[in-house]
Design a protein around this motif. Structure first.
Motif, PDB file in Angstrom:
ATOM      1  N   LEU A  47       4.914   5.216   2.807  1.00 49.99           N
ATOM      2  CA  LEU A  47       4.281   6.412   3.343  1.00 49.99           C
ATOM      3  C   LEU A  47       4.920   7.656   2.739  1.00 49.99           C
ATOM      4  CD1 LEU A  47       2.203   7.272   5.516  1.00 49.99           C
ATOM      5  CD2 LEU A  47       4.077   7.337   7.146  1.00 49.99           C
TER       6      LEU A  47
ATOM      7  N   ILE B  25      -6.995  -1.018   1.799  1.00 53.57           N
ATOM      8  CA  ILE B  25      -6.987  -0.236   0.574  1.00 53.57           C
ATOM      9  C   ILE B  25      -6.580  -1.136  -0.585  1.00 53.57           C
ATOM     10  CG2 ILE B  25      -6.186   1.920  -0.408  1.00 53.57           C
ATOM     11  CD1 ILE B  25      -4.649   2.201   2.306  1.00 53.57           C
TER      12      ILE B  25
ATOM     13  N   LEU C 294      -4.295   1.240   8.913  1.00 56.97           N
ATOM     14  CA  LEU C 294      -4.375   1.065   7.459  1.00 56.97           C
ATOM     15  C   LEU C 294      -3.433  -0.031   6.989  1.00 56.97           C
ATOM     16  CD1 LEU C 294      -4.518   4.816   6.331  1.00 56.97           C
ATOM     17  CD2 LEU C 294      -6.384   3.146   6.212  1.00 56.97           C
ATOM     18  N   SER C 295      -2.230  -0.066   7.540  1.00 53.37           N
ATOM     19  CA  SER C 295      -1.247  -1.071   7.123  1.00 53.37           C
ATOM     20  C   SER C 295      -1.708  -2.465   7.529  1.00 53.37           C
ATOM     21  CB  SER C 295       0.099  -0.807   7.774  1.00 53.37           C
ATOM     22  OG  SER C 295       0.486   0.508   7.528  1.00 53.37           O
TER      23      SER C 295
ATOM     24  N   ASN D  93       0.825  -1.205   0.000  1.00 55.04           N
ATOM     25  CA  ASN D  93       0.000   0.000   0.000  1.00 55.04           C
ATOM     26  C   ASN D  93       0.857   1.252   0.000  1.00 55.04           C
ATOM     27  OD1 ASN D  93      -2.574  -1.098   0.127  1.00 55.04           O
ATOM     28  ND2 ASN D  93      -2.440  -1.381   2.353  1.00 55.04           N
TER      29      ASN D  93
ATOM     30  N   SER E 178       3.883  -0.531   4.806  1.00 56.69           N
ATOM     31  CA  SER E 178       3.237   0.398   3.865  1.00 56.69           C
ATOM     32  C   SER E 178       4.222   1.489   3.468  1.00 56.69           C
ATOM     33  CB  SER E 178       2.030   1.083   4.501  1.00 56.69           C
ATOM     34  OG  SER E 178       0.961   0.206   4.605  1.00 56.69           O
TER      35      SER E 178
ATOM     36  N   VAL F 158      -2.149   5.146  10.513  1.00 56.50           N
ATOM     37  CA  VAL F 158      -1.224   4.467   9.593  1.00 56.50           C
ATOM     38  C   VAL F 158      -1.106   2.994   9.979  1.00 56.50           C
ATOM     39  CG1 VAL F 158       1.181   4.319   8.853  1.00 56.50           C
ATOM     40  CG2 VAL F 158       0.051   6.536   8.966  1.00 56.50           C
TER      41      VAL F 158
ATOM     42  N   ILE G  71       0.366   5.054   1.042  1.00 58.22           N
ATOM     43  CA  ILE G  71      -0.499   6.053   1.676  1.00 58.22           C
ATOM     44  C   ILE G  71       0.167   7.410   1.518  1.00 58.22           C
ATOM     45  CG2 ILE G  71      -1.590   6.766   3.849  1.00 58.22           C
ATOM     46  CD1 ILE G  71      -1.032   3.805   4.805  1.00 58.22           C
TER      47      ILE G  71
ATOM     48  N   LEU H 220      -4.176   5.675  -1.456  1.00 55.83           N
ATOM     49  CA  LEU H 220      -5.087   6.453  -0.609  1.00 55.83           C
ATOM     50  C   LEU H 220      -4.433   7.800  -0.312  1.00 55.83           C
ATOM     51  CD1 LEU H 220      -7.686   6.332   1.391  1.00 55.83           C
ATOM     52  CD2 LEU H 220      -5.988   5.874   3.156  1.00 55.83           C
TER      53      LEU H 220
ATOM     54  N   TYR I 271      -0.031  11.354   2.519  1.00 60.36           N
ATOM     55  CA  TYR I 271      -0.603  12.465   3.281  1.00 60.36           C
ATOM     56  C   TYR I 271      -0.404  13.766   2.517  1.00 60.36           C
ATOM     57  CZ  TYR I 271      -1.685  10.019   7.616  1.00 60.36           C
ATOM     58  OH  TYR I 271      -2.253   9.202   8.551  1.00 60.36           O
TER      59      TYR I 271
END
Ligand code: SAH
Length: 244
Positions: free
Chosen positions: A47, A238, A232-233, A2, A45, A229, A4, A81, A6
């Motif tokens: 980031l 996602i 989500l991970s 994933n 993930s 985070v 992610i 995301l 921000y």
């Protein structure tokens, strides 16, 4: 894995988070634009943190910078995301408190008044979709949810207040709907995370209250984003094929 991403307006809002995750700046990635990129890896993930950058010696805030940053981030990083994390105003009447962190359950503009038929009105207000997993995440992490409304000004004018009240707005910011607009065009899901710096109906001057509470609100954002985070991970919720 994933990815992610921000999008955060002010360095002060992002700094505690960047430090906590020991993220590295990737210089020149968005050149010639002022957006700044920090990257790292957390719990499997990828980031990214993208800041709007500076102009006139101050951090860029507001819809124009937010939307071009969102477009560049989507084109340059292809995230799964987007999370728009930042500070906001809220209302005492809704029981909001300083440094309380909310997850957005809806998003619209409150200062785009376009007279005309329903379609033009709909376009002006926006009401863009948010990531379908937002409510589950908020429930799992014990975060309140609220409707975010976005405008180009920090102060609250009566005409804006009327629209906010009419549409049940609870959290007032300057970027969320602009980022949601770009996400709605590209199909990238968006999660909104907002921490309260000021109470719009609290009687204090917004600017003074904002400055006084910026650090506390940004540290609360860091704590919430750490959990977000990890959530989500861990949950691997996602995936590019299940956007909405
Ligand atoms: N003049 C400020 C600049 C910040 S503007 C300064 O000296 O630092 C406010 C920023 O915080 C925007 O990014 C906006 O999204 C958010 N914000 C916080 N409270 C807000 C409010 N009451 N209304 C609109 N935006 C708010």
């Amino acid at each position: 894995m994933n990815h992610i991403c921000y999008i955060i307006a002010m360095q002060a809002e992002a700094q505690p988070f960047i430090q906590e995750f020991q993220m590295e700046e990737v210089t020149g990635f968005f050149s010639p634009y002022p957006f700044r990129l920090y990257q790292g890896e957390v719990d499997g993930s990828r980031l990214s943190v993208v800041l709007l950058g500076q102009q006139h010696g101050t951090d860029l805030v507001g819809c124009e910078a937010a939307s071009i940053t969102a477009m560049a981030a989507i084109q340059g990083l292809a995230p799964d995301l987007i999370v728009n994390s930042g500070t906001c105003g809220a209302f005492k009447a809704d029981g909001a408190a300083i440094a309380e962190v909310y997850v957005g359950n809806a998003v619209m503009f409150h200062d785009r008044r376009v007279p005309g038929d329903d379609e033009w009105g709909t376009q002006a207000l926006g009401n863009y979709p948010l990531w379908s997993g937002s409510a589950k995440l908020a429930e799992a992490l014990g975060l309140r949810m609220g409707k975010v409304t976005t405008g180009s000004s920090l102060d609250l004018q009566p005409v804006d207040e009327e629209i906010i009240r009419q549409h049940g707005g609870q959290l007032k910011d300057m970027e969320a709907a602009a980022i949601a607009f770009v996400c709605s065009l590209t199909g990238v899901p968006l999660l909104l995370v907002k921490s309260v710096t000021d109470l719009c109906d609290g009687g204090e001057k917004t600017y003074d209250e904002f400055r006084r509470n910026l650090s506390a609100a940004s540290h609360a954002l860091r704590d919430a984003n750490l959990s977000i985070v990890r959530y989500l991970s861990r949950s691997k919720l996602i995936c590019r094929t299940s956007r909405s």
